[in-house]
Design an enzyme around this catalytic site. Structure first.
Site, PDB file in Angstrom:
ATOM      1  N   HIS A  70      49.927  43.853 -29.030  1.00  0.00           N
ATOM      2  CA  HIS A  70      51.072  44.752 -28.344  1.00  0.00           C
ATOM      3  C   HIS A  70      51.503  45.816 -29.212  1.00  0.00           C
ATOM      4  O   HIS A  70      51.567  46.974 -28.985  1.00  0.00           O
ATOM      5  CB  HIS A  70      52.410  43.665 -28.223  1.00  0.00           C
ATOM      6  CG  HIS A  70      52.403  42.741 -27.319  1.00  0.00           C
ATOM      7  ND1 HIS A  70      53.385  41.855 -26.972  1.00  0.00           N
ATOM      8  CD2 HIS A  70      51.559  42.381 -26.414  1.00  0.00           C
ATOM      9  CE1 HIS A  70      52.977  41.230 -26.132  1.00  0.00           C
ATOM     10  NE2 HIS A  70      51.892  41.372 -25.725  1.00  0.00           N
ATOM     11  N   SER A  88      48.594  43.291 -21.764  1.00  0.00           N
ATOM     12  CA  SER A  88      49.621  43.429 -22.371  1.00  0.00           C
ATOM     13  C   SER A  88      49.217  44.651 -23.292  1.00  0.00           C
ATOM     14  O   SER A  88      50.194  45.677 -23.544  1.00  0.00           O
ATOM     15  CB  SER A  88      50.053  42.466 -22.891  1.00  0.00           C
ATOM     16  OG  SER A  88      49.320  41.707 -23.808  1.00  0.00           O
TER      17      SER A  88
END
Length: 204
Positions: free
Chosen positions: A179, A128
């Site tokens: 993220h 991610s």
């Protein structure tokens, strides 16, 4: 079949990352299970005490190719499939690979730093951070490309990024630092690496 081959030639690094993540997932599943924390650690998942106390810095890299379960893998690979090819075709395969790998590791480093401050350690893995780096880079590329790259507009990209960040922030067990760090790093890397040629027109 020829169309698929042509597409792979245009975006080979995206295809390699997709295949590599899938192969690693299958190997982990066969050898012990992707939701077994102990096995994931053996395979290279990130864990701050092991990185800092035992110098296992390779985990910042290897954890990007590990996923906790099929849903985790599918979510990341879907976004990579949608955005990766478009970014790679725009910036080139080498620059795309640098954005993906360096951006992903930068996100993991930010996660490591925040872990050190909070002393709240957890085993983490997933692509991610790298995927968010692709998002961040895509936002910059869109801004430099008058708001559109192929069929994606800057408005669509910002909405996608905002929803992805919101989903992470409102869900449990998500490494939001990776993220955010990945997205910011991807944007900065695109600023450094992406320099579109200006088309000069002569006026008589």
């Amino acid at each position: 079949m020829n169309e698929i081959k042509n597409e792979l030639k245009k975006e080979p690094m995206t295809a390699v990352m997709l295949i590599l993540n899938l192969l690693v997932f299958l190997v982990v599943e066969i050898t012990g299970g992707s939701q077994d924390i102990g096995h994931m650690l053996e395979c290279g998942a990130a864990y701050t005490p092991l990185i800092l106390e035992q110098g296992q810095w390779y985990r910042i890299f290897t954890c990007m190719f590990l996923h906790f379960g099929m849903e985790h893998l599918a979510n990341n690979m879907l976004v990579l499939f949608v955005l990766g090819g478009r970014l790679e075709r725009t910036v080139g395969k080498i620059k795309f690979l640098l954005i993906y790998l360096i951006g992903g590791m930068a996100g993991n480093v930010l996660s490591l730093i925040l872990d050190m401050k909070s002393m709240d350690f957890a085993v983490s893995a997933g692509a991610s951070g790298a995927v968010f780096a692709v998002m961040g880079a895509m936002i910059y590329v869109l801004l430099r490309s008058k708001g559109r790259v192929e069929d994606i507009t800057v408005r669509q990209m910002v909405i996608m990024a905002a929803f992805s960040l919101y989903f992470g922030l409102t869900s449990s067990g998500v490494d939001n630092a990776a993220h955010i760090g990945g997205m910011f790093s991807g944007f900065v890397l695109a600023v450094i690496l992406y320099h579109p040629r200006k088309i000069r027109t002569s006026v008589p």
